[in-house]
Design a protein around this motif. Structure first.
Motif, short mmCIF file in Angstrom:
data_model
loop_
_atom_site.label_atom_id
_atom_site.label_comp_id
_atom_site.label_asym_id
_atom_site.label_seq_id
_atom_site.Cartn_x
_atom_site.Cartn_y
_atom_site.Cartn_z
N ILE A 181 40.10 53.00 32.32
CA ILE A 181 40.44 53.59 31.25
C ILE A 181 41.52 54.40 31.34
CG2 ILE A 181 39.38 55.18 29.46
CD1 ILE A 181 36.61 54.63 30.25
N ASP A 182 42.50 54.22 31.10
CA ASP A 182 43.91 54.85 31.16
C ASP A 182 44.12 55.42 32.73
OD1 ASP A 182 46.14 56.28 30.82
OD2 ASP A 182 45.28 57.96 29.73
N GLY A 183 44.41 54.41 33.74
CA GLY A 183 44.51 54.86 35.16
C GLY A 183 43.14 55.06 35.89
N LEU A 184 41.92 55.19 35.28
CA LEU A 184 40.82 55.40 36.08
C LEU A 184 40.15 54.01 35.90
CD1 LEU A 184 38.84 57.96 36.73
CD2 LEU A 184 37.74 57.39 34.54
N GLU A 185 39.60 53.77 37.27
CA GLU A 185 38.98 52.59 37.39
C GLU A 185 37.60 52.85 37.85
OE1 GLU A 185 41.13 49.69 39.76
OE2 GLU A 185 42.64 50.75 38.99
N TYR A 186 36.59 51.90 37.08
CA TYR A 186 35.07 52.14 37.61
C TYR A 186 34.83 50.82 37.93
CZ TYR A 186 30.46 54.31 37.29
OH TYR A 186 29.19 54.57 37.63
N THR A 187 34.11 50.65 39.12
CA THR A 187 33.44 49.28 39.57
C THR A 187 31.94 49.44 39.19
OG1 THR A 187 35.38 49.35 41.07
CG2 THR A 187 33.44 47.71 41.20
#
Lengths: 247, 247, 247
Positions: C101-107
Motif C-alpha cells: 500500500i503506497d510504499g508499505l509492504e506487508y508480508t
C-alpha cells in the motif's frame, strides 16, 4: 517571576510532547521562553522542548524552575477552546501557579523540582544519516510495524538512496521504503538500528501528521526525531536509545 | 386516555432531565400537558418537569398517571432521528404504552405507579439571590470544580456584584467569577452554600449549553436551577439540597 | 498465480461481510474473480461472497485457493484510505501474500486451507416469498427487536401484502410492518420463521444502510439476505437457519 499568556492550543501541544514520556517535569522559566528536558524512568527515551517567548501572547520570566504534574496541567488546558488564551502566573510565596482562562481561576500546587527525576544531558551525537519526512509517514511506519512486532528497525540503504523501516514478526513482516521522491530531504550515511515500538508509539502520538520531521540515524545508535511546534516558535527533539540487535 | 404525537428530540430532552436523578418515574397525563416530579433515593436532588400540550404535534389526555422505566423509553426515543415523530398511545386495558415510530411499533409494559417512590413536594422557597447565566457557564464551573474536589460552593459577592463558584481540593483550588457583564441577569442578595458535585454533574448533563439558566440561591439553602426546553413549551426545575459546610 | 490491485474500500467491504461469521476463511482465486464461502462453527449462518475481476483495478489469477486470517487482513486494509490501492501478490513458493500500500509492504503468512473449516454447500432453496427493502430498514428492525428479545420472527402477511417483523420479550414487544409502498418489491407467499438475533445483528453490521437487500423467506425455513457490493461488481448472500418455534 513568571507571568505569561499563551493559547490553549500551543500550551497543549507543548505539554503533549513531554507527557508521552513522563508524568512530572521541571519547567525552566527562562527569560527568552520555557524549556523542558525529561527522560523516562528506564532511561530509554528523552525529550527536549523549547517554546520561545514569541510563541506567547505575552511573556515575562527571570529564570526560575517549577515542577509540574503534566496530566493535571493538560486537563486544565483541555478545558479551554484551542484558541482561548491561558494566563499563567507564578505566586513565588505560596509556590502555586495561578491559571486563568476567561474568568476561571485554577490554583495549581507545584511539585518540588528537587523531587523530580534529574534532567538528562541530551548527548550531542554526530549521526551520519539524516532523513526529513512528513509526520504522517512516521505514523504509517509505526502503525504497520506494530501489527507484527514490538520492535522496529530504521535504516538507510546507501546504494538505493532509500530510508527504510523493517519489522519482523513471528509469521508476518512489514517493510516500508521511502526514496528521495517520497522524502522531503535525505542525507545518505551508514545507518541501521533497532528500537522499541512501545516508545516509538508514544512519541508518534506527539508528532503532528503535517509536521516536517527530521530524523538523525546511525548504526546501533540512538535516533533523534526533531520537529517544530507553535508555528516554528517552539521545537521538540525526541531521542530514543537503540535496542540490542537480537539477530 | 392518552394519545399524543411528539418529536423524538423533544421527548428525549424531557426524559434526559429526569433520568439523571431516577430510573423510574410517574408521568402525569394532564389535559394541558405532561408533568413529572421526582426525587433521588437519597432525597438530595429533585426535578420538576412540565411539557405543555403545545410542545406536542397532537395531544389528548384526561388526567391519568403512568409509571415508566426511563432508560427503556429513552432507548426507544433514541432509535428515531431527532425530527422523527413518536406516537404514544395508552392501552387502558392492558396498561401498556404503544409507541410507534414510522411503522415500527413498540409495546412498553408500564410500571405500577404505586410501586414508584413517592413524588416530592417541591418547597416554595423565597431565595434572596437570583443569577441568570448561560448553560455553558454552568458546565465550565462544574467541569473545573470536578478536577479538584467533590463539592462546590456557589455564592454571590454582594459588594462586587458577582456570582462566584469555589472548589477547594487537597492541593489545588478552582475559583470562577462572573460579574454583571458576564451574566444575563443578577439579583444580588446574601448567598453562599456548598453542594455535592456528584449531583451537580448529573444535573449539568441535562442542561443544554445554550440554555438560559436561572439559579436561585441563599445561605445554606437549596439551590434551584430552572431552564426551558422544547422552545419554551416545557420547563425543568432542579433543586439540590446543600451540604453541611465542613469548615 | 495471483496478482491483483483493488481499492482498500472494496477489499474492506468484502472482508467485513465474511468476518462477521468466521475468523479464518478460504479465498478462491478464480480466473474471473475471487469467491469465499463460509459457515460459522455452529452451522447456523453462512456467507457466499463473490467479487468479480471488474471490481479490481487489475486482476490475474489461475484458480488457486489461499487460507487467510480475516482480522489480520482487515487491519492491513484498514491502514489505507478507502480510495488507496492495495496490491496483493501471492508468493507460491513461500506461501505468503505480499500486500503493498503506497510504499508499505506487508508480508502475510497464509493459513493451510486444509486446516480451515470445510466450506458449506449453500442449499438451493426455492423460497415462496421475496422481499426487497433498504438496508436501513433491516437495521431498524434488528435494532428494535434487540431491545426486547434474543430472537425475531420474519414473515409475510399475504392478505395485507405486508412484510412484518415480530419480537416478543418478557414484558415488551416490537412489531414492524412494511407494506408495498415501504418496500422496493414484494412477492407474496406463505412465510413465517423465527431467527436468532445474535446472528442477525452480526449480518446486519455488514449490510450497508443504502443497499437494496433481497430477502427470500418461507415457513420455518432459512432466510437468505442478498445484496450487491463494489458497485454491483460483487455480491454477498447470507443464509441463516431458523430457530425452532418456541410457542
Amino acid at each position: 517571576m513568571f507571568n505569561a499568556i499563551v493559547s490553549a492550543g500551543t500550551l497543549g501541544t507543548a505539554l503533549d510532547s513531554v507527557s508521552v514520556l513522563v508524568e512530572e517535569c521541571k519547567i525552566h522559566l527562562n527569560d527568552d521562553g520555557i524549556a523542558i528536558r525529561a527522560v523516562d524512568p528506564a532511561n530509554v527515551g528523552m525529550v527536549d522542548l523549547t517554546l520561545s517567548e514569541a510563541a506567547f501572547e505575552s511573556y515575562e520570566a527571570d529564570g526560575g524552575v517549577i515542577g509540574v504534574n503534566l496530566s493535571r496541567l493538560q486537563d486544565i488546558a483541555g478545558m479551554a477552546g484551542s484558541d482561548d488564551l491561558v494566563h499563567l502566573e507564578l505566586d513565588e510565596e505560596t509556590r502555586k501557579l495561578h491559571i486563568s482562562i476567561d474568568g476561571l481561576e485554577y490554583t495549581l500546587a507545584l511539585i518540588d523540582p528537587d523531587s523530580i527525576r534529574q534532567e538528562p544531558d541530551i548527548p550531542d551525537l554526530d549521526l551520519p544519516a539524516t532523513i526529513v519526512l512528513e509526520g504522517r509517514d512516521v505514523d504509517r511506519a509505526v502503525t504497520a510495524a506494530d501489527m507484527v512486532s514490538d520492535h522496529i528497525a530504521l535504516g538507510v540503504n546507501e546504494d538505493a538512496e532509500q530510508f527504510y523501516v523493517d519489522a519482523e514478526g513471528d509469521t508476518d513482516d512489514v517493510h516500508f521504503e521511502l526514496d528521495r521522491d517520497d522524502l522531503i530531504d535525505l542525507t545518505v550515511g551508514p545507518a541501521h538500528s533497532l528500537y522499541s515500538l512501545d516508545y516509538l508509539k508514544d512519541m508518534n502520538k506527539a508528532i503532528p501528521s503535517d509536521a516536517e520531521v527530521t530524523l538523525d540515524l546511525g548504526e546501533e545508535f540512538p535516533v533523534k526525531f526533531h520537529f517544530d511546534i507553535a508555528e516554528a516558535e517552539g521545537s521538540v527533539t525526541f531521542m530514543l536509545a537503540p535496542r540490542i540487535q537480537s539477530d
